[in-house]
Design an enzyme around this catalytic site. Structure first.
Site, PDB file in Angstrom:
ATOM      1  CD1 TRP A 103      -2.106  -2.282   1.642  1.00 12.70           C
ATOM      2  CD2 TRP A 103      -2.944  -1.230  -0.156  1.00 12.70           C
ATOM      3  NE1 TRP A 103      -3.069  -3.084   1.089  1.00 12.70           N
ATOM      4  CE2 TRP A 103      -3.601  -2.480  -0.008  1.00 12.70           C
ATOM      5  CE3 TRP A 103      -3.295  -0.414  -1.222  1.00 12.70           C
ATOM      6  CZ2 TRP A 103      -4.591  -2.908  -0.897  1.00 12.70           C
ATOM      7  CZ3 TRP A 103      -4.287  -0.842  -2.109  1.00 12.70           C
ATOM      8  CH2 TRP A 103      -4.922  -2.064  -1.928  1.00 12.70           C
ATOM      9  CG  ASP A 171      -3.480   4.235   3.787  1.00 12.71           C
ATOM     10  OD1 ASP A 171      -4.589   4.113   4.339  1.00 12.71           O
ATOM     11  OD2 ASP A 171      -3.118   3.518   2.824  1.00 12.71           O
ATOM     12  CE  LYS A 195      -8.798  -2.025   4.226  1.00 15.03           C
ATOM     13  NZ  LYS A 195      -9.022  -3.188   3.404  1.00 15.03           N
TER      14      LYS A 195
HETATM   15  N1  PMP Z   1      -4.470   1.472   1.969  1.00 17.08           N
HETATM   16  C1  PMP Z   1      -4.573   0.347   2.704  1.00 17.08           C
HETATM   17  C2  PMP Z   1      -3.715   0.179   3.892  1.00 17.08           C
HETATM   18  C3  PMP Z   1      -5.503  -0.633   2.321  1.00 17.08           C
HETATM   19  O1  PMP Z   1      -5.620  -1.758   3.036  1.00 17.08           O
HETATM   20  C4  PMP Z   1      -6.313  -0.435   1.171  1.00 17.08           C
HETATM   21  C5  PMP Z   1      -7.353  -1.420   0.735  1.00 17.08           C
HETATM   22  N2  PMP Z   1      -7.234  -2.690   1.128  1.00 17.08           N
HETATM   23  C6  PMP Z   1      -6.122   0.731   0.439  1.00 17.08           C
HETATM   24  C7  PMP Z   1      -5.218   1.671   0.879  1.00 17.08           C
HETATM   25  C8  PMP Z   1      -6.928   0.998  -0.811  1.00 17.08           C
HETATM   26  O2  PMP Z   1      -8.186   1.332  -0.411  1.00 17.08           O
HETATM   27  P1  PMP Z   1      -9.403   1.503  -1.407  1.00 17.08           P
HETATM   28  O3  PMP Z   1      -9.717   0.157  -1.936  1.00 17.08           O
HETATM   29  O4  PMP Z   1     -10.454   2.072  -0.512  1.00 17.08           O
HETATM   30  O5  PMP Z   1      -8.982   2.439  -2.468  1.00 17.08           O
END
Ligand code: PMP
Length: 359
Positions: A103, A171, A195
């Site tokens: 991420w 994030d 989540k």
């Molecule tokens: N950052 C993290 C730490 C994530 O776990 C996720 C999704 N699993 C995201 C960003 C991306 O999020 P989204 O699917 O809402 O764009």
């Protein structure tokens, strides 16, 4: 119905049963108005009360100071990967990023489109299985970006780095509202809701007012934070139903004793599962002990064949979503706020039984 289901998916993920029952009960007739909250104007007095209450509860429970805006946006955390550098960087300026896995890597990729990126620390040398504790921050960075919990790798910042006057942006998609945080240490916090706080479709953004003043000009309207600050999350139609569910989740957290209530249950759940991994000769945690995530617990079995068998039998026994992310394989149990302690106890029992039967 069949066997009782325990939801260990990484996201979208488990929501509190109590919240879903309440949403179900008032789905067709929201508080006696004879219409659903899903089918009324986002400018109605009923929805206005919902969005204001959601924000107020977020502020109270998470301890968001007055000098921060709370916004409900769309596009997921992934859109924030691009919106942050788009608003705060340009070709002449730089930002620091801590690279801890999949991420963080995606956030870095987007930032490079808009400005210079310094990697202040990385755990690439050990396949991102730990959170670095030494950082090479640059004095002229516009901000420092971290991923507080890597959902795929299963690692989590236990303490946050001190970035002095440089805004720290995090994030927190997969650990927001799971533990006490000093919001005043951050320039900005963002998270996809799916989540710990609601359904997919809403992105929570908490941004310090002085940082928001620095947004670039000339951006397309929807991608400028100022647009959503000026008309508080109501410039266009917001994700109304998701915001309503977030409000219900906040009420549920309040009842459990706020963040400290949730945090102590989360600590207990994670300790129980890690103890099982540490005392087993079949399962093994994949991450450094000092960086272990309490939300996403990643582990391997002795062989891939055994992992396949484990996931198959676990699924049949009602333990859903234990397959590791496709990029890393193995197994992962996500223990978000709404997973009750009982669910982890049952999982551990199943794991012990599986180990005995497959020695
Ligand atoms: N950052 C993290 C730490 C994530 O776990 C996720 C999704 N699993 C995201 C960003 C991306 O999020 P989204 O699917 O809402 O764009």
């Amino acid at each position: 119905m069949g066997v009782k289901k325990y939801n260990f998916y990484a996201g979208p993920a488990i929501l509190p049963q109590e919240v879903m029952k309440k949403a179900q009960a008032e789905l067709l007739d929201y508080q006696g108005i004879g219409l659903s909250i899903m089918e009324i104007s986002h400018r109605s007095k009923e929805f206005d009360a919902v969005i204001k209450s959601a924000e107020q509860k977020i502020r109270e429970i998470f301890g968001v100071p007055e000098n921060y805006w709370v916004l409900f946006l769309q596009g997921g955390a992934s859109l924030q990967f691009g919106m942050i550098p788009m608003n705060f960087l340009n070709k002449e300026s730089a930002a620091d990023y801590v690279h801890t896995g999949e991420w963080a890597g995606k956030a870095i990729k987007e930032a490079k489109l808009f400005g210079k990126v310094n990697i202040a620390a990385t755990s690439e040398d050990k396949k991102y299985n730990y959170i670095p504790d030494k950082f090479n921050f640059s004095s002229d960075a516009k901000y420092v970006h971290i991923t507080s919990n890597e959902t795929i790798g299963g690692i989590q910042f236990q303490n946050f780095p001190d970035t002095g006057n440089i805004p720290l942006i995090a994030d927190m998609s997969s650990d927001i509202f799971s533990r006490k945080i000093d919001v005043s240490k951050f320039g900005m916090i963002y998270a996809g809701a799916q989540k710990n706080i609601g359904p997919s479709g809403v992105t929570l953004v908490i941004i310090r007012k002085d940082l928001a003043e620095k947004c670039a000009s000339g951006l397309t309207t929807m991608l400028n934070y100022k647009t959503h600050i000026k008309e508080p999350s109501l410039y266009n139609t917001p994700p109304c139903f998701g915001i309503y569910i977030i409000k219900l989740v906040m009420e549920w957290i309040e009842k459990l004793g706020g963040i400290s209530g949730i945090e102590s249950i989360n600590n207990e759940k994670a300790a129980l599962l890690y103890k099982t991994l540490d005392t087993s000769s079949m399962y093994r945690g994949t991450t450094d002990k000092n960086s272990r995530s309490k939300m996403n617990i990643t582990f391997r079995l002795t062989t891939e064949q055994l992992e396949e068998k484990f996931i198959k039998e676990a699924t049949a026994a009602g333990f859903i979503g234990l397959k590791g992310h496709r990029s890393v394989g193995g197994c992962r149990a996500s223990l978000y706020n709404a997973m009750p302690l009982e669910g982890v106890k049952e999982l551990v029992k199943f794991m012990e039984k599986f180990e005995k039967e497959n020695k």
